[in-house]
Design a protein around this motif. Structure first.
Motif, PDB file in Angstrom:
ATOM      1  N   HIS A 172     -17.245  81.630 196.425  1.00 26.47           N
ATOM      2  CA  HIS A 172     -16.694  80.495 197.166  1.00 26.47           C
ATOM      3  C   HIS A 172     -16.713  80.769 198.668  1.00 26.47           C
ATOM      4  O   HIS A 172     -17.086  79.884 199.460  1.00 26.47           O
ATOM      5  N   ALA A 177     -18.850  78.788 201.514  1.00 30.24           N
ATOM      6  CA  ALA A 177     -18.164  78.143 202.633  1.00 30.24           C
ATOM      7  C   ALA A 177     -18.777  78.570 203.958  1.00 30.24           C
ATOM      8  O   ALA A 177     -18.968  77.751 204.867  1.00 30.24           O
ATOM      9  N   ALA A 184     -15.688  77.913 209.041  1.00 26.68           N
ATOM     10  CA  ALA A 184     -15.509  78.306 207.632  1.00 26.68           C
ATOM     11  C   ALA A 184     -14.105  78.827 207.330  1.00 26.68           C
ATOM     12  O   ALA A 184     -13.812  79.168 206.179  1.00 26.68           O
TER      13      ALA A 184
END
Length: 206
Positions: free
Chosen positions: A21, A25, A51
């Motif tokens: 994840h 991102a 981010a």
């Protein structure tokens, strides 16, 4: 190897899912900033801020802004290799790859296709991105080669499966580049992949 004989894919741990994840991102943030402003003046600190990570965290995932930009919306090569290993053992490898790669590119959403076109234009505009883009095609070839070696029961040093993997990856690369250069929706990438495998089957005779 049949699907029934294959071990089920291992579910990623929570730690692995969190890392994936975070990686996504960062890559999405880098790609968005490059799409909006180009690469000139784009700093790792800018990407980290978009981010919501620290610059140190970013550097743990990517060595450069170029690597992060190109990593946006990467394909799941593990899914491809599992599918390839699950195909009937007596099916010709090029037939397996034609079906799997053709279906994979046809599953791309309009949003993914738009991002792909933007990414390819960025690579054309900024040559520093090219080595990282080529590395993705190399990774595709390596994934196919490894799965074919296991499926065919051959040594990694055997040339035949390497040639098949190289040809299949080249079909995808050529289809993507042709689709981007034509700057139109038709023929689709899926149709171009099919045409590429047709040419391989014909021995590139014409």
């Amino acid at each position: 190897m049949t699907q029934e004989a294959s071990d089920p894919p291992r579910r990623p741990s929570l730690r692995e899912r969190k890392r994936l994840h975070t990686r996504r991102a960062i890559a999405d943030a880098a790609f968005a900033l490059a799409s909006e402003h180009g690469l000139e003046g784009l700093l790792l600190e800018d990407i980290a801020e978009r981010a919501f990570v620290s610059p140190r965290t970013l550097s743990n995932y990517f060595p450069s802004k170029e690597a992060a930009i190109v990593a946006a919306d990467e394909d799941d090569l593990g899914r491809l290799t599992r599918a390839l290993l699950a195909r009937p053992a007596d099916e010709p490898p090029l037939d397996s790859l034609r079906d799997l790669l053709g279906r994979a590119v046809r599953e791309w959403t309009p949003e993914q296709l738009a991002a792909l076109r933007t990414k390819e234009h960025l690579v054309a505009d900024y040559p520093t991105l090219l080595p990282f883009r080529m590395a993705q095609y190399d990774a595709l070839e390596d994934a196919i080669r490894t799965a074919l070696a296991e499926r065919m029961g051959v040594a990694a040093t055997e040339p035949h499966h390497r040639l098949i993997a190289s040809a299949a990856a080249s079909v995808v690369k050529t289809a993507v580049r042709t689709w981007v250069l034509q700057d139109a929706e038709a023929p689709t990438i899926g149709e171009l992949v099919d045409a590429g495998f047709d040419d391989l089957a014909a021995g590139l005779a014409s």
